[in-house]
Design a protein around this motif. Structure first.
Motif, PDB file in Angstrom:
ATOM      1  N   TYR A 233       0.828  -1.207   0.000  1.00 27.90           N
ATOM      2  CA  TYR A 233       0.000   0.000   0.000  1.00 27.90           C
ATOM      3  C   TYR A 233       0.866   1.262   0.000  1.00 27.90           C
ATOM      4  O   TYR A 233       0.552   2.246  -0.691  1.00 27.90           O
ATOM      5  CB  TYR A 233      -0.938  -0.012   1.212  1.00 27.90           C
ATOM      6  N   THR A 237       0.649   4.012  -3.010  1.00 27.12           N
ATOM      7  CA  THR A 237       0.206   5.384  -2.748  1.00 27.12           C
ATOM      8  C   THR A 237       1.348   6.389  -2.697  1.00 27.12           C
ATOM      9  O   THR A 237       1.118   7.594  -2.837  1.00 27.12           O
ATOM     10  CB  THR A 237      -0.552   5.463  -1.413  1.00 27.12           C
ATOM     11  N   LEU A 249      -5.686   6.117   9.777  1.00 29.22           N
ATOM     12  CA  LEU A 249      -5.560   6.459   8.371  1.00 29.22           C
ATOM     13  C   LEU A 249      -6.799   7.136   7.815  1.00 29.22           C
ATOM     14  O   LEU A 249      -6.817   7.539   6.653  1.00 29.22           O
ATOM     15  CB  LEU A 249      -5.298   5.185   7.550  1.00 29.22           C
ATOM     16  N   ARG A 252      -6.214  10.469   6.215  1.00 30.82           N
ATOM     17  CA  ARG A 252      -4.991  10.604   5.434  1.00 30.82           C
ATOM     18  C   ARG A 252      -5.064   9.923   4.078  1.00 30.82           C
ATOM     19  O   ARG A 252      -4.345  10.306   3.152  1.00 30.82           O
ATOM     20  CB  ARG A 252      -3.809  10.026   6.216  1.00 30.82           C
ATOM     21  N   VAL A 253      -5.900   8.896   3.931  1.00 33.86           N
ATOM     22  CA  VAL A 253      -5.875   8.106   2.685  1.00 33.86           C
ATOM     23  C   VAL A 253      -7.207   8.156   1.947  1.00 33.86           C
ATOM     24  O   VAL A 253      -7.520   7.264   1.169  1.00 33.86           O
ATOM     25  CB  VAL A 253      -5.462   6.639   2.971  1.00 33.86           C
TER      26      VAL A 253
END
Length: 394
Positions: A233, A237, A249, A252-253
């Motif tokens: 991951y 990313t 997360l 943030r993602v």
């Protein structure tokens, strides 16, 4: 048939609710069904008890919402509450049910029992509803949806949102007029005296990068193509991320969920998304949706402008076949909490675009930790970072 929506941002739960109720009292009768969403700061027991006292014959359904609520009256952040009242004086009928979840429950059996109870509560036994509304606490949404489809034998249009809190700390709840629970399943069945249209979209694009989930457990994925998921991951990313249970997360993602193919439209795939929540102490990545071993997972990506314009596009998709003679009564929109947090400074613009797409009709929108809906191909599904819409119209 009439729908009225209202919201408030008073930090006093009683005063916030009284303001909302004052806007509903312009209608002389009780609503047939009342939807309610509020943030974790509010007194949930006070709200539900007050609603039951004011509307003893009304079906009530809702859940907590992450960091805000939205209606056609605007987007409100924390300390917010919204009500959505449907009045159907013709032949419409509505029913609700709710049950607590524990480790001994068999999800499929419990879901089917809840459907039977909700349909009986509506007084329309033996008839298929036009819509099922689902609110559950996080964890078993896929299994619940499978049970709903099995019960009816054919996919009935579904809309839903998983109860949320502000910081993924378990401060969520679901409720109907019969109970308020921190872990459970709640359902409503709709038999409205109007037409119902729906749409369910991710709005994210699929990259050329994908892999096979080779080791998973429930909602934790450990390996992709037999490699540690964290390494894969991070490579996909190109984001700098740490390890451990405390690595949240969620915000943030938002632009980089994992996608799985849900179906095809004219040979083009459409996707249901899984939003990573945190890295676990044993090297896994926990998501708000289940990924099964053997599934192909795709690296999805989104742009802020796409997320901002997505709710309007989803609504336009729902009304596309009625465009020439569309006469809206109102709607329900379910919007992902992660997406909302990512574009919070643009939420007033989102609200304006949704109002335009709805032709000014009233709607309600919580921000949830999972979205449920029906794809164009007819599949009911659970996903993350999605938008689900149902429109009531003539």
């Amino acid at each position: 048939m009439k729908i009225i929506s209202t919201n408030s941002q008073n930090n006093d739960s009683g005063k916030a609710l009284e303001y909302c109720l004052s806007n509903l009292l312009v209608h002389p009768i009780e609503p047939d069904i009342l939807l309610c969403y509020f943030t974790e700061e509010h007194d949930s027991h006070l709200i539900i008890n007050t609603l039951k006292k004011r509307f003893p014959n009304t079906k009530i359904h809702g859940c907590t919402s992450c960091r805000g609520v939205m209606t056609d009256h605007g987007f409100l952040e924390c300390y917010s509450i919204a009500l959505w009242a449907l009045y159907d004086s013709k032949h419409g009928r509505y029913g609700t049910s709710i049950a607590k979840l524990n480790n001994n429950h068999e999800i499929t059996q419990l879901t089917k029992q809840l459907l039977e109870k909700a349909i009986k509560d509506s007084g329309r036994e033996g008839e298929l509803p036009a819509l099922v509304l689902l609110h559950a606490t996080p964890g078993q949404e896929e299994e619940i949806i499978t049970a709903i489809d099995e019960y009816f034998g054919t996919p009935i249009p579904l809309i839903g949102g998983t109860a949320a809190d502000n910081n993924v700390q378990g401060k969520w709840c679901i409720f109907t007029q019969d109970d308020l629970l921190s872990s459970g399943i709640s359902l409503s069945v709709f038999y409205p005296s109007c037409k119902v249209s729906y749409s369910f979209h991710s709005g994210y694009a699929c990259s050329s990068t994908s892999g096979i989930a080779t080791k998973t457990h429930n909602r934790i994925i450990y390996e992709i193509d037999h490699k540690p998921v964290i390494d894969v991951y991070k490579q996909w990313t190109e984001l700098p991320m740490g390890l451990g249970d405390k690595t949240n997360l969620l915000e943030r993602v938002t632009l980089f969920p994992l996608g799985r193919i849900a179906g095809y439209m004219y040979s083009s795939p459409y996707f249901k998304l899984a939003h990573p929540v945190k890295f676990t102490h044993d090297g896994g990545m926990e998501c708000f949706a289940s990924i099964n071993e053997g599934e192909e997972v795709f690296m999805m990506y989104g742009e802020e402008e796409q997320i901002i314009s997505r709710p309007q596009r989803v609504i336009n998709s729902a009304i596309n076949s009625y465009e020439d003679n569309f006469s809206p009564i109102g709607g329900i929109n379910i919007f992902c909490a992660g997406s909302m947090m990512h574009i919070k400074t643009s939420m007033d613009a989102v609200c304006h675009s949704v109002n335009s797409a709805m032709h000014g009709a009233p709607y309600i929108c919580p921000f949830t930790f999972g979205e449920q809906g029906r794809f164009t191909g007819g599949e009911n599904a659970h996903g993350n970072l999605m938008v689900s819409t149902v429109l009531f119209h003539y």
